[in-house]
Design an enzyme around this catalytic site. Sequence first.
Site, PDB file in Angstrom:
ATOM      1  N   LEU A  11      89.257  67.880  73.545  1.00 26.29           N
ATOM      2  CA  LEU A  11      90.429  67.787  74.418  1.00 26.29           C
ATOM      3  C   LEU A  11      90.731  66.354  74.878  1.00 26.29           C
ATOM      4  O   LEU A  11      89.892  65.699  75.493  1.00 26.29           O
ATOM      5  CB  LEU A  11      90.243  68.693  75.642  1.00 26.29           C
ATOM      6  N   HIS A  12      91.919  65.885  74.564  1.00 20.48           N
ATOM      7  CA  HIS A  12      92.316  64.543  74.983  1.00 20.48           C
ATOM      8  C   HIS A  12      93.822  64.408  75.040  1.00 20.48           C
ATOM      9  O   HIS A  12      94.555  65.075  74.315  1.00 20.48           O
ATOM     10  CB  HIS A  12      91.738  63.488  74.032  1.00 20.48           C
ATOM     11  N   PHE A  13      94.256  63.542  75.936  1.00 27.26           N
ATOM     12  CA  PHE A  13      95.648  63.112  76.017  1.00 27.26           C
ATOM     13  C   PHE A  13      95.672  61.638  75.643  1.00 27.26           C
ATOM     14  O   PHE A  13      94.660  60.952  75.762  1.00 27.26           O
ATOM     15  CB  PHE A  13      96.185  63.273  77.435  1.00 27.26           C
TER      16      PHE A  13
END
Lengths: 443, 408
Positions: free
Chosen positions: A237-239
């Site tokens: 999970l990453h932005f």
Amino acid sequence: MLKIKRVPTVVSNYQKDEAADESVGCGRNCLGACCINGARLPLYACKNLEKSREKLVISHEAKEPPVAFLESLVLGEWEDRFQRGLFRYDVTACETKVIPGKYGFVAQLNEGRHLKKRPTEFRVDKVLQSFDGSKFNFTKVGQEELLFQFEAGEDDQVQFFPCMPLDPENSPSVVAINVSPIEYGHVLLIPRVLDCLPQKIDHKSLLLAVHMAAEAANPYFRLGYNSLGAFATINHLHFQAYYLAMPFPLERAPSKKMITTASGVKISELLNYPVRSLLFEGGSSMQDLSDTVSDACVCLQNNNIPFNILIADCGRQIFVMPQCYAEKQALGEVSPEVLETQVNPAVWEISGHMVLKRKEDYEGASEENAWRLLEEASLSEERFKEVNALIFEAIGCSDQEEDHEGTVVHQQSPNGGVVNQNSNRIHGGVITNGTAAECIVLQ
Amino acid sequence: MSLAESSVSVFTDEEEEESSSSFHGRYTLWIKEALDELPHNFTITDPFLSGHPIVFASLGFLQMTGYSREEVIGRNGKFFQGPKTNRRSIMEIREAIREERSVQVSLLNYRKSGSPFWMLFHMTPVFGRDDGKVINFVAVQVPISGRGHHRKVRIGSGFSGDVSLDHSELVFGSCRREVCFGSFVHQDPALPVECDGDDDDDEQGLEDWEHCEASESEKLKAAEAINTVLSTLTRYSELNGALVCGKRCCFRGADCLSSSLVISLGRIKQSFVLTNPCLPDMPIIYASDAFLTLTGYKRQEVLGQNCRFLSGVDTDSSVLYEMKECILKGQSCTVQILNYRKDKSTFWNLLHISPVRNASGKTAYFVGVQVEESCRNTENNELRPETRQLSVVGAVRVAVRSLSMVTC
Ligand SMILES: Cc1cc2nc3c(=O)[nH]c(=O)nc-3n(C[C@H](O)[C@H](O)[C@H](O)COP(=O)(O)O)c2cc1C
Ligand SMILES: [Zn+2]
């Protein structure tokens, strides 16, 4: 199973050696159990936006902060890593221009980003896949690639600790550099990095990203998200975020309101833009806005529809773009000229910032080319309506026949929101018949 | 962003003096009196002052907003915005300023009393005739009478629909040109929707309107007011020889920075200068307010000068040599150097210098960021001075790079 071959983006200097062993003190100063003891990083705890929101109305004493605090932290730490030579290339040396025309697409020539990497196979027909610790993930980055810890604070004041131990028990959210930046300040926000969450939107993580946009307090610092199947390369999970001090064509596109939710979140569809997209704004609080978008994204995930998110205007505007490019590519339905450019329409490209790998594409960049590429990513009008119906149902607005021109067609689907795809499959839909169920993750 | 954050503090005495001299330098003595004679609601800003503040506000404007002149001068125009202000209009204004062009949009603002009101905002840059440089921005604010408001209609429970489009020109399909470039004339909706409620609750319900279209006569009124203010400014600059005009008459010279770059740089509150390596002897072309405070010089005394006026007899020449080497090689460096203020007092300067590239990837400037050695000890809840120093370099890189992408 649908797969495409593409060159993965190298986001960390430790990504190359996929299979490096991780015995005690792996020597890379990573985030694994081997190295985390004693690791320290600045900690930025942002102010509680719900509390401080009440003060929005007229209070004139306070001074404008000298270049917002979070901005100084991001820029200062990023420049430090830049001067330490941690990036694969100097992105400020990459030529960039605004493509002439009325939309203002931005083109960048970036020949270095994809060098020295062999194409890899990516499965593109599953938006939700479980975390695989054997693949590259952000616990394997070097600590020098981390800039700071970021958390949504409880106080109505920003709290900053220049040197805070990384607490493995608490799984801190961290901001790291992307060693293949596409613009200055390109960073990754990795929520609860040690929890090893897969690339999948949840309410808390999206709210964290929205907080970051709000705290950065600069409309030219946006956060983006790519789901699996919509050009995320790493299933952790990453932005992403970076600075580009001009409006994106997506942000400039006119919009038409569709509905307003009970909490006051206004949902509009973009008009006159190559990728059919939704704009979420307003709401009585930042959390309302973020939660509505999360509901929508969870719905897309559960229906196996790939999508991108752009958090713009300091967290006040959130764009959601369902897309089907990778699926079409896997099925051999993307036009060869478009494919040849090797541009992957992820969140930044869809927003109108085109990173081009070949000089001839850069020199010949035109609005028509950009438009043609993005158009390939868009859902068809019909499919977009279906998807909207799913979303509206998920956020509890489905019985709202708001649109006075009657363009939105709602279909009450008996099986809990998953549209039956048995007849003619439409792009961007549930890709393989019967697999939808295995993608629904119960929360 | 809260109003509290978004407003700059009112001028200090020093800034007050600078603002008033910036205004009077361009125009003749009686300019303010002449502008006071005009009946319109308008403000004038100076993009070359840090924070892009209002330097003149007309009596009509003060009356409309309920503020005194002292409360308004020195603030950025966004002081009047609030939670219900239409974000899209703000974006359009921001982009017009960045591109140094006119814009006309409906905008919701707040009075001192906290009550919101819709107005037609018409803004235009004022150019110097000789150098093509933006000198000021003028904005006229025409209150919108309330006819033609688009009112939300309640349907069912809890949800509301909008009978209007967000941007009325969309009725005509592809009118993007009007939205984004040049011509700022919005057209009336093809299907005008007038929901005249009770006149009494008009005021109260005003903020619920998501978009408020001005009438043709209000648009005309705004355009006329702009022309009147422009011709007054022109008249009062003519007498002074430093002519201004509403249209750019020549291209901006290569050695002067665009107003939008200066506005971006003005947000950076630390001490720094930009120098231009393409000009002989690499003169300073931008100096921040904090640099002037640190060194004791006035802006006009340092612009056009090479930075060497900061060193003196006790400055270590090997450090000067080291700096020069780095600059020649196009590298960044951090040095500690003894510098002199205007009053000859000395200070240890922890100086960082970096080349800054423009959008074509070429080195366009060098940035020098000064940190006074004695100020290095920080509270333990602050950024390290080194991080703050590098953040200036980053902010300059972003501004220079992004603002040179537009090739116009
Ligand atoms: C001459 C001038 C007058 C302005 N007056 C107002 C005003 O009365 N009300 C307002 O809401 N914004 C006004 N603005 C706009 C803001 O100053 C600011 O440019 C806008 O909010 C967009 O930029 P931002 O991103 O810094 O907020 C004015 C701008 C200029 C140049
Ligand atoms: Zn390790």
